[in-house]
Design an enzyme around this catalytic site. Structure first.
Site, PDB file in Angstrom:
ATOM      1  CG  ASP A   1      47.009-109.355 -59.940  1.00 23.86           C
ATOM      2  OD1 ASP A   1      45.938-109.252 -59.237  1.00 23.86           O
ATOM      3  OD2 ASP A   1      47.212-108.929 -61.069  1.00 23.86           O
TER       4      ASP A   1
ATOM      5  CB  CYS B   1      49.840-106.285 -61.333  1.00 23.27           C
ATOM      6  SG  CYS B   1      49.026-106.642 -63.103  1.00 23.27           S
TER       7      CYS B   1
ATOM      8  CE  LYS C   1      45.161-106.771 -59.901  1.00 27.87           C
ATOM      9  NZ  LYS C   1      45.852-106.538 -61.389  1.00 27.87           N
TER      10      LYS C   1
END
Ligand code: TIU
Length: 237
Positions: free
Chosen positions: A32, A170, A137
Site C-alpha cells: 500500500d 496493513c 485489496k
C-alpha cells in the site's frame, strides 16, 4: 542470486534470529505505498494523520526494490481501495469516525480510496514495472478477497520480504494472514512506517516476540547484505 550462477540462498541477519532463505522461493511484497496514504489530501490525511511520517520508508523500500529487480525476484505491490460503486466497501468502514472526507468522496487526488483514481495509485518513486504484480485489496490484509494466495502458489513462493505502510495496520494484518498460511515473513523494519512512531515500534516488536511469533524483522541493510552474500546456515528454509 537468481540472475547469476551464485548460490540462490542467503542468510538475513534478523531478529529474533538469523534466517536463511532460498531466494527462488521468495518474493518482495510491498504493501500500500499509495498516494492516498503518503500524500496530503488522501485517505490517510482525511483520517487526521500527519502523512509526512510515512515518507521515511520510501528510500529503504526503493533500495530493496532495485536489488529485487536486479536479482529477478518476484515483486508484488498491493493497493488498498474500493470499486467505484463501493460494493466491496463495508458500511462499517465507510461510516466509522469523523474523517474530513469519507471513502468515495471527491478529494484533491480524486475520489478517496477508489480504484482508478490518482490517489489510489502507487507513489511515483516506487511505481510498479509492467512485469510486476499489483494486487488490489478491499481490506487491510492482502490475502482477504484477493488472488494473492493463488499467485504465491503459482510461483512456488514460501518466503515473503514484507514492507510498506502502515506497520501496525496493513503490514501487520498481512503478516498475520501470511503466517497462518505457512509463509515465512521477514519484515523490513525501516521499509515500514506508521503515522504513530510508537505503533511502528510496537508493531515490529509484536512480530518478532516469542521467538518470532509472526515472523522475523530485519533492516533493509541486512536484507541487501544477504541478497549479495552466499553464506548459509546449513538449515533448509
Ligand atoms: N490508517 C492506517 O494506518 N492504515 C490504513 O488504513 N491502511 C493501511 O495501513 N494500508
Amino acid at each position: 542470486m537468481l540472475n547469476s550462477p551464485e548460490p540462490t540462498r542467503g542468510v538475513i541477519s534478523a531478529e529474533p534470529e538469523p534466517i536463511e532463505l532460498d531466494w527462488s522461493k521468495s518474493a518482495l511484497l510491498i504493501i500500500d505505498m499509495q498516494r492516498d496514504f503518503l500524500e496530503p489530501g488522501g485517505f490517510g490525511e482525511t483520517l487526521g494523520n500527519d502523512v509526512s511520517q510515512l515518507s521515511r520508508a520510501v528510500k529503504p523500500i526503493g533500495a530493496v526494490l532495485t536489488a529485487a529487480r536486479d536479482a529477478g525476484m518476484l515483486v508484488i505491490h498491493t493497493r488498498e481501495g474500493h470499486l467505484p460503486d463501493l460494493s466491496d466497501a463495508p458500511r462499517a468502514k465507510i461510516e466509522r469516525g469523523a474523517p474530513s472526507l469519507r471513502i468515495g468522496d471527491a478529494g484533491p487526488m480524486g475520489r478517496i480510496l477508489i480504484r482508478g483514481e490518482a490517489g489510489h495509485d502507487i507513489i511515483p518513486e516506487l511505481y510498479p514495472l509492467d512485469s510486476e504484480i499489483v494486487i488490489d485489496k478491499p481490506g487491510k490484509g492482502a490475502f482477504y478477497a484477493t488472488e494473492l494466495g493463488e499467485v504465491l502458489e503459482r510461483y512456488g513462493i514460501e518466503n515473503l520480504l514484507v514492507c510498506g505502510v502502515t506497520t501496525e495496520v496493513c503490514v501487520n494484518t498481512t503478516v498475520r494472514e501470511a503466517n497462518d498460511r505457512g509463509y515465512r515473513c521477514v519484515v523490513i523494519s525501516d521499509g515500514c512506517a506508521s503515522y504513530f512512531p510508537e505503533f511502528h515500534a510496537m508493531g515490529l516488536k509484536m512480530i518478532k516476540a516469542q521467538g518470532g511469533i509472526f515472523g522475523w524483522v530485519a533492516s533493509s541493510a541486512a536484507v541487501l547484505e544477504a541478497m549479495t552474500s552466499s553464506t548459509t546456515l546449513g538449515a533448509t528454509s
